[in-house]
Write an enzyme that holds these catalytic residues in place. Structure first.
Site, PDB file in Angstrom:
ATOM      1  CD  GLU A  49      -9.994   4.118  -0.991  1.00 53.23           C
ATOM      2  OE1 GLU A  49     -10.897   4.539  -0.255  1.00 53.23           O
ATOM      3  OE2 GLU A  49      -8.907   3.700  -0.549  1.00 53.23           O
ATOM      4  CG  HIS A  66      -4.441   2.262  -1.996  1.00 58.63           C
ATOM      5  ND1 HIS A  66      -4.416   2.890  -0.773  1.00 58.63           N
ATOM      6  CD2 HIS A  66      -5.747   2.322  -2.413  1.00 58.63           C
ATOM      7  CE1 HIS A  66      -5.638   3.295  -0.449  1.00 58.63           C
ATOM      8  NE2 HIS A  66      -6.461   2.967  -1.428  1.00 58.63           N
ATOM      9  CG  ASP A  85      -2.304   0.605   0.854  1.00 58.48           C
ATOM     10  OD1 ASP A  85      -2.324   1.769   0.434  1.00 58.48           O
ATOM     11  OD2 ASP A  85      -3.334  -0.088   0.980  1.00 58.48           O
TER      12      ASP A  85
END
Ligand code: TNX
Length: 616
Positions: free
Chosen positions: A334, A270, A196
């Site tokens: 995202e 990410h 991440d």
């Protein structure tokens, strides 16, 4: 005869389990339990007869017996003359059964003379988990197992627990402890969130900087990211990663427990840890990057260049060499489009590929990765954002932003794993609305909410419903710094997940689950040194009770826990009155009294303080 019967009844009635719990204390509740009178007396002379001695399930049972101080002889039925063995006082574990068993199913028969467990594949392992839950030790080497016939198999083939090791890193012994818990509750997929913005945690031999640089951040935000608590950083470097040897060790450990690992390598969002290590992965390699020190979403994402694809293919090749499972999770959630919008390269690519916009570019990205993963004989899983701009042809979707993504994907004929935060499956959410809960990301996912979740949306036709292959709870660790906190956040909610994933809908019963079974399982965890959230005493839910005579009946949330209470407005502790029998209050007219309770377990763990307002 009368006397024998009386004796049997006496033996049964002294036993804490059984009586009115239709599921004999077992979590997840089995498909069918027929309770019979009496018990199998397990003792040092009990012989364990097995037809597959090298089977993982058999090995697990042997290890369990040794660890628990049992010294029984294990006999391979194939190597002995069966005639020499009376079946009296034996436990048979068999993979060679007659008749039908659904996938992962088992049949467990216990009578006063013998125990017979038959399982299909992983079913033998699950039958052993059930059997272990039924073994109630009486003295070292001795135990009682209640007589019953159990037939059981799972509702869903994919029963998952996720763990984010990027935001905080958890070492190999803890991952094994996590897998142990999963195995005991018949969960079979460990979704390992390995990369991440805040850290890259898996060694990749071809790109050593991923861990040399990407596994370390200079410091970490203190408190809630949104700035509610503070704008402070801890000024302390943080890092950690798994070597490929350690990864292999964990894969084997999981395999021994019939757990598949789904590794997740996040892209194109990410990915800041990877970009910090190799800035050429970004659309602006001249920019100074650093491994992210706070939570939330980074605008710096992977750039869809040939160089990036080449590197991802190489990384995934190493990942696939390590992990034998069918699924590779490629993230996909995202991914802000700011960096792509600023990039001439991306603009050109959108036009060259006849894509509509940056969402199309995200689809193009995932589609290329899918092609590569499929060419290696594997399948991708992605978070539901991979639907935006068009779904890659063979992708399985993890629906996390509610069920909408999952419903849309199933309607398109794709497999779906349900993990909606709105369904109580985000175990980083708080377990009650009380300000006494420890720091969490927010939200409210109490045990009852997780328990009530049904992964199959009514909006789907029965054909489409078949695409719901399972369910998973996610454990994002922004606010979980220690293994104990992870345990606190997953327990007891993981018990509820196991029942959502395994138990037929019609067998679910929250009152029986929480008050008759969870209480026993938490007592076991308490003795074994696990951390967990102690529920408040049953009957003490924050509420207002009106009347001039109020009767309060409480029951402990953990077997053996004590409940203390006050009515003086202060928070109760072990120096206050202990609840022993129902309480009767007569509040003065037009006034109210606050009954506050706390439950304290045998190991000293404490619930939050509950508050009942009583008045007339
Ligand atoms: C959203 S769920 C994320 C994670 C965060 C989580 C916090 C998902 C696919 N992405 O990056 O950790 O919220 O609840």
């Amino acid at each position: 005869m009368k006397h024998t019967l009386l004796l049997i009844l006496l033996v049964c009635s002294t036993h804490a389990f059984a009586q009115n719990d239709p599921y004999l204390g077992i979590i997840p509740a089995p498909v069918s339990v027929t309770k019979n009178v009496g018990e199998f007396k397990f003792n040092p002379e009990t012989i364990i007869l097995v037809d597959t001695p090298d089977n993982r399930a058999v090995r697990y049972f042997n290890d369990y017996l040794k660890k628990s101080g049992y010294v029984n002889t294990v006999v391979d039925i194939n190597r002995v003359d069966r005639k020499n063995y009376s079946l009296k006082n034996t436990i048979t574990l068999s993979l060679n059964f007659k008749g039908d068993l659904p996938a992962e199913g088992y049949k467990l028969q216990i009578n006063g003379q013998q125990v017979i467990l038959e399982g299909r594949g992983a079913g033998l392992f699950y039958g052993i988990q059930t059997l272990i839950q039924m073994i109630h030790g009486t003295s070292p080497g001795y135990a009682n197992i209640p007589c019953a016939i159990i037939k059981d198999y799972p509702r869903f083939p994919y029963r998952g627990m996720h763990l984010d090791v990027a935001r905080h890193f958890f070492d190999v012994p803890f991952i094994k402890r996590y897998l142990d818990l999963m195995a005991a509750y018949k969960l079979n997929n460990f979704h390992w969130h390995l990369t991440d913005d805040q850290g890259w945690r898996i060694e990749i031999k071809k790109y050593p900087k991923l861990t040399e640089v990407g596994s370390n951040r200079a410091q970490t935000k203190i408190g809630r990211a949104a700035g509610v608590d503070s704008d402070l950083y801890d000024n302390t470097p943080y890092g950690g990663f798994y070597t490929q040897d350690q990864v292999q060790d964990i894969i084997h450990y999981a395999e021994d427990r019939y757990i598949n690992i789904v590794p997740e390598i996040e892209m194109p969002g990410h990915s800041l840890a990877a970009i910090t290590a190799y800035p050429e992965l970004s659309c602006d390699p001249s920019k100074a990057y650093k491994v992210r020190e706070t939570w939330g979403v980074s605008d710096d994402v992977l750039c869809p260049t040939e160089e990036t694809f080449k590197m991802i293919d190489d990384i995934l090749r190493e990942v696939m060499e390590l992990f034998p499972g069918k699924y590779i999770h490629i993230g996909g959630d995202e991914c802000p489009k700011i960096a792509w919008k600023k990039s001439d390269f991306c603009r050109r690519l959108i036009s060259d590929q006849n894509l509509n916009d940056e969402n199309g570019l995200q689809s193009y990205f995932i589609g290329r990765i899918e092609k590569f993963v499929n060419s290696q004989g594997r399948q991708i899983i992605g978070w539901d954002e991979i639907l935006e701009g068009g779904l890659a042809p063979n992708a399985t979707v993890m629906s996390w932003r509610g069920e909408g993504g999952g419903i849309a994907a199933a309607q398109l004929g794709h497999d779906v794993i349900m993990t909606p935060g709105s369904g109580g499956l985000y175990f980083d959410h708080a377990q009650s609305k009380s300000p006494q809960e420890p720091l969490t990301i927010g939200g409210n996912a109490p045990l009852a909410k997780t328990y009530a979740y049904d992964p199959v949306p009514a909006a789907l036709t029965s054909e489409q419903q078949k695409h719901i292959i399972g369910v998973q709870a996610n454990v994002w660790t922004e606010y979980m710094t220690t293994p104990s906190k992870v345990e606190y956040m997953i327990l007891p909610r993981m018990f509820a997940l196991s029942e959502v994933a395994w138990t037929p809908k019609g067998n679910k019963d929250y009152k029986n689950f929480s008050q008759q079974r969870v209480t026993k399982h938490l007592a076991k965890l308490d003795a074994e040194g696990y951390d967990y959230r102690v529920p408040i005493a049953y009957g003490s839910d924050d509420t207002t009770i009106s009347g001039d005579k109020i009767n309060v009946v409480l029951s402990p949330p953990v077997d053996g826990a004590k409940i203390y209470y006050t009515i003086d407005g202060y928070n109760p502790r072990e120096t206050d009155l202990e609840y022993k029998t129902p309480l009767l209050f007569t509040p003065p007219e037009h006034k109210s009294i606050h009954l506050k309770t706390i439950s304290i377990t045998p190991s000293g763990k404490r619930s939050i303080v509950s508050d009942i307002k009583m008045g007339n």
